[in-house]
Motif scaffolding. Structure first.
Motif, PDB file in Angstrom:
ATOM      1  N   GLN A  14       0.853  -1.189   0.000  1.00 45.75           N
ATOM      2  CA  GLN A  14       0.000   0.000   0.000  1.00 45.75           C
ATOM      3  C   GLN A  14       0.885   1.234   0.000  1.00 45.75           C
ATOM      4  O   GLN A  14       2.021   1.198   0.467  1.00 45.75           O
ATOM      5  CB  GLN A  14      -0.912   0.026   1.225  1.00 45.75           C
ATOM      6  CG  GLN A  14      -1.901  -1.124   1.294  1.00 45.75           C
ATOM      7  CD  GLN A  14      -2.861  -0.992   2.472  1.00 45.75           C
ATOM      8  OE1 GLN A  14      -2.675  -0.161   3.346  1.00 45.75           O
ATOM      9  NE2 GLN A  14      -3.890  -1.821   2.489  1.00 45.75           N
ATOM     10  N   THR A  16       0.354   5.600   0.665  1.00 45.23           N
ATOM     11  CA  THR A  16      -0.395   6.830   0.853  1.00 45.23           C
ATOM     12  C   THR A  16       0.604   7.958   1.075  1.00 45.23           C
ATOM     13  O   THR A  16       1.655   7.751   1.700  1.00 45.23           O
ATOM     14  CB  THR A  16      -1.376   6.737   2.035  1.00 45.23           C
ATOM     15  OG1 THR A  16      -2.030   8.003   2.199  1.00 45.23           O
ATOM     16  CG2 THR A  16      -0.675   6.370   3.332  1.00 45.23           C
ATOM     17  N   ASP A  18      -0.669  11.146   2.138  1.00 45.84           N
ATOM     18  CA  ASP A  18      -1.243  12.049   3.136  1.00 45.84           C
ATOM     19  C   ASP A  18      -1.799  11.320   4.364  1.00 45.84           C
ATOM     20  O   ASP A  18      -2.355  11.949   5.261  1.00 45.84           O
ATOM     21  CB  ASP A  18      -2.349  12.905   2.509  1.00 45.84           C
ATOM     22  CG  ASP A  18      -3.493  12.064   1.937  1.00 45.84           C
ATOM     23  OD1 ASP A  18      -3.512  10.834   2.157  1.00 45.84           O
ATOM     24  OD2 ASP A  18      -4.363  12.638   1.256  1.00 45.84           O
ATOM     25  N   GLU A  20      -4.316   9.417   4.447  1.00 45.77           N
ATOM     26  CA  GLU A  20      -5.758   9.189   4.325  1.00 45.77           C
ATOM     27  C   GLU A  20      -6.134   8.453   3.045  1.00 45.77           C
ATOM     28  O   GLU A  20      -6.886   7.491   3.066  1.00 45.77           O
ATOM     29  CB  GLU A  20      -6.515  10.529   4.373  1.00 45.77           C
ATOM     30  CG  GLU A  20      -6.399  11.254   5.709  1.00 45.77           C
ATOM     31  CD  GLU A  20      -7.203  12.542   5.732  1.00 45.77           C
ATOM     32  OE1 GLU A  20      -8.020  12.749   4.801  1.00 45.77           O
ATOM     33  OE2 GLU A  20      -7.017  13.341   6.667  1.00 45.77           O
ATOM     34  N   HIS A  21      -5.592   8.920   1.921  1.00 41.37           N
ATOM     35  CA  HIS A  21      -5.979   8.372   0.622  1.00 41.37           C
ATOM     36  C   HIS A  21      -4.899   7.417   0.116  1.00 41.37           C
ATOM     37  O   HIS A  21      -3.728   7.798  -0.003  1.00 41.37           O
ATOM     38  CB  HIS A  21      -6.204   9.492  -0.395  1.00 41.37           C
ATOM     39  CG  HIS A  21      -7.237  10.491   0.043  1.00 41.37           C
ATOM     40  ND1 HIS A  21      -6.887  11.664   0.686  1.00 41.37           N
ATOM     41  CD2 HIS A  21      -8.584  10.467  -0.043  1.00 41.37           C
ATOM     42  CE1 HIS A  21      -7.981  12.341   0.963  1.00 41.37           C
ATOM     43  NE2 HIS A  21      -9.032  11.642   0.542  1.00 41.37           N
ATOM     44  N   LEU A  22      -5.295   6.189  -0.179  1.00 39.74           N
ATOM     45  CA  LEU A  22      -4.355   5.197  -0.689  1.00 39.74           C
ATOM     46  C   LEU A  22      -4.199   5.352  -2.197  1.00 39.74           C
ATOM     47  O   LEU A  22      -5.157   5.239  -2.958  1.00 39.74           O
ATOM     48  CB  LEU A  22      -4.842   3.783  -0.367  1.00 39.74           C
ATOM     49  CG  LEU A  22      -4.737   3.358   1.103  1.00 39.74           C
ATOM     50  CD1 LEU A  22      -5.418   2.011   1.310  1.00 39.74           C
ATOM     51  CD2 LEU A  22      -3.279   3.294   1.547  1.00 39.74           C
ATOM     52  N   VAL A  23      -2.976   5.639  -2.617  1.00 36.44           N
ATOM     53  CA  VAL A  23      -2.665   5.736  -4.055  1.00 36.44           C
ATOM     54  C   VAL A  23      -2.523   4.337  -4.641  1.00 36.44           C
ATOM     55  O   VAL A  23      -2.888   4.092  -5.792  1.00 36.44           O
ATOM     56  CB  VAL A  23      -1.370   6.549  -4.265  1.00 36.44           C
ATOM     57  CG1 VAL A  23      -1.034   6.671  -5.743  1.00 36.44           C
ATOM     58  CG2 VAL A  23      -1.490   7.925  -3.629  1.00 36.44           C
ATOM     59  N   ARG A  25      -3.462   0.293  -3.400  1.00 30.04           N
ATOM     60  CA  ARG A  25      -4.235  -0.423  -2.380  1.00 30.04           C
ATOM     61  C   ARG A  25      -3.942  -1.923  -2.417  1.00 30.04           C
ATOM     62  O   ARG A  25      -4.245  -2.574  -3.409  1.00 30.04           O
ATOM     63  CB  ARG A  25      -5.737  -0.236  -2.628  1.00 30.04           C
ATOM     64  CG  ARG A  25      -6.199   1.194  -2.732  1.00 30.04           C
ATOM     65  CD  ARG A  25      -7.599   1.247  -3.343  1.00 30.04           C
ATOM     66  NE  ARG A  25      -8.070   2.610  -3.470  1.00 30.04           N
ATOM     67  CZ  ARG A  25      -8.874   3.197  -2.596  1.00 30.04           C
ATOM     68  NH1 ARG A  25      -9.308   2.524  -1.551  1.00 30.04           N
ATOM     69  NH2 ARG A  25      -9.261   4.446  -2.767  1.00 30.04           N
ATOM     70  N   GLU A 214      -7.646   3.542  -9.753  1.00 32.11           N
ATOM     71  CA  GLU A 214      -7.853   3.901  -8.350  1.00 32.11           C
ATOM     72  C   GLU A 214      -7.016   3.031  -7.414  1.00 32.11           C
ATOM     73  O   GLU A 214      -7.480   2.559  -6.372  1.00 32.11           O
ATOM     74  CB  GLU A 214      -9.345   3.826  -7.980  1.00 32.11           C
ATOM     75  CG  GLU A 214     -10.186   4.814  -8.776  1.00 32.11           C
ATOM     76  CD  GLU A 214     -11.652   4.791  -8.388  1.00 32.11           C
ATOM     77  OE1 GLU A 214     -12.071   3.820  -7.719  1.00 32.11           O
ATOM     78  OE2 GLU A 214     -12.363   5.735  -8.742  1.00 32.11           O
TER      79      GLU A 214
END
Length: 361
Positions: A14, A16, A18, A20-23, A25, A214
């Protein structure tokens, strides 16, 4: 029978930036030794971040990256011994072509005679032998790209990573370089991992393609299967041309499904995701699979729809017929130049063969 272990393995990776948001996954990916693997997807899909983690320029937030079973998650880039080719080539402007190519050998303290021999071999490999004494500013974009590739190959890496290296070239040169890269890969047998957002480029060069969206691999497959049997709506629409019709399932039995369109037309197709009766689906078919029936043709047992021809687009080796149904749905059919021409305004009978009509939930 033993199966050779993968060269590279991503285990639950994984990323991220920040918190918070996973670039990326939960990435599980095996890269086989000697293959040409392309990472394909739109901007922000996670493909470049995956390549940068493999190169060592980014560190995973979670998970492991293994090389021949050894954990390299925190190994710095210069100790991974991977070749790297960037879109901007990253050549040193004050160095000659030969010196640029020799740089990875110089930092590894390779003896001069061996270094010179390897540089000559790398120059010949990319057909730049007569330009060893030129500087990057004296080269065309295609020549600079070759130098960058030679520099990535000169120290015999076990893996070459490429981040959209042909993106700055014009269309004709880019297509020529695609064929050269593919031939070079076949000749050397080195593992190539190639990032691109251009689906035709990925299909042209690769053994396998991993389609990202995503932060998740939507499908990884050999190019023929990826194109002919996409596993979901995203892959069907992103890889190659695609015509889509919205409908609702009226019968479902195993891999077969019967769908009714908004005007009541019934179509039989492949039930890709196990849609049940009553569920809405999207029916997708490639333009080259749509058959334009002549007036004298006997109905092929269903799966025929009518559409009005709006435009005929000349593509050199084929025609594309842009059609529209009464409900506004657009369909594109490919037509050989040798077949009877059609004029805008005609009502065409289009056959959508059931084996090639893939229906997605």
């Amino acid at each position: 029978m033993t199966t050779q272990a993968p060269l590279v393995t991503f285990c639950g990776v994984q990323k991220t930036y920040d918190g918070e948001h996973l670039v990326v996954r939960d990435l599980h990916l095996d890269i086989e030794a000697g293959e040409f693997l392309s990472l394909l997807g739109p901007s922000g899909s996670g493909k470049t971040t995956t390549l940068m983690m493999l190169a060592g320029f980014e560190t995973p937030t979670a998970g492991e990256i293994r090389l021949r079973g050894r954990d390299i998650t925190h190994t710095p880039p210069h100790k991974r011994h991977f070749g790297m080719v960037f879109q901007n080539y990253a050549l040193f402007p004050h160095m000659t072509v030969a010196d640029n190519i020799a740089y990875p050998l110089t930092v590894r303290r390779v003896p001069r005679a061996e270094r010179e021999a390897k540089v000559r071999r790398a120059l010949d490999m990319v057909q730049m032998g007569r330009m060893a004494d030129r500087y990057p500013a004296q080269l065309s974009g295609g020549q600079q790209q070759r130098v960058a590739l030679a520099r990535a190959l000169v120290f015999d890496p076990q893996l070459v990573l490429m981040d959209e290296p042909l993106g700055a070239l014009d269309k004709q040169l880019r297509e020529h370089m695609q064929l050269e890269l593919k031939a070079l890969h076949r000749q050397l047998g080195i593992t190539f991992v190639y990032v691109t957002h251009d689906q035709s480029e990925a299909l042209t060069m690769s053994d396998r393609v991993a389609v990202f969206n995503e932060g998740v691999i939507q499908q990884i497959d050999r190019v023929e299967r990826l194109y002919e049997t996409p596993v979901n709506r995203f892959v069907a629409s992103f890889v190659g041309d695609n015509t889509a019709l919205d409908g609702r399932v009226v019968e479902a039995a195993g891999d077969d499904v019967v769908v009714t369109l908004g005007d009541g037309t019934r179509l039989r197709g492949v039930n890709v995701n196990g849609a049940a009766a009553g569920e809405p689906v999207q029916c997708c078919i490639r333009p080259e699979r749509i058959e334009v029936l002549e007036a004298a043709d006997a109905p092929p047992g269903g799966n025929v729809i009518d559409a009005t021809l709006e435009d005929v687009i000349y593509f050199g080796d084929h025609l594309r017929l842009r059609c529209r149904r009464r409900d506004g749905t657009e369909l594109i059919a490919k037509r050989p130049l040798s077949q009877r021409p059609h004029a805008p305004g005609e009502t065409l009978r289009l056959h959508l063969p059931a084996p090639h009509l893939r229906c997605y939930r």
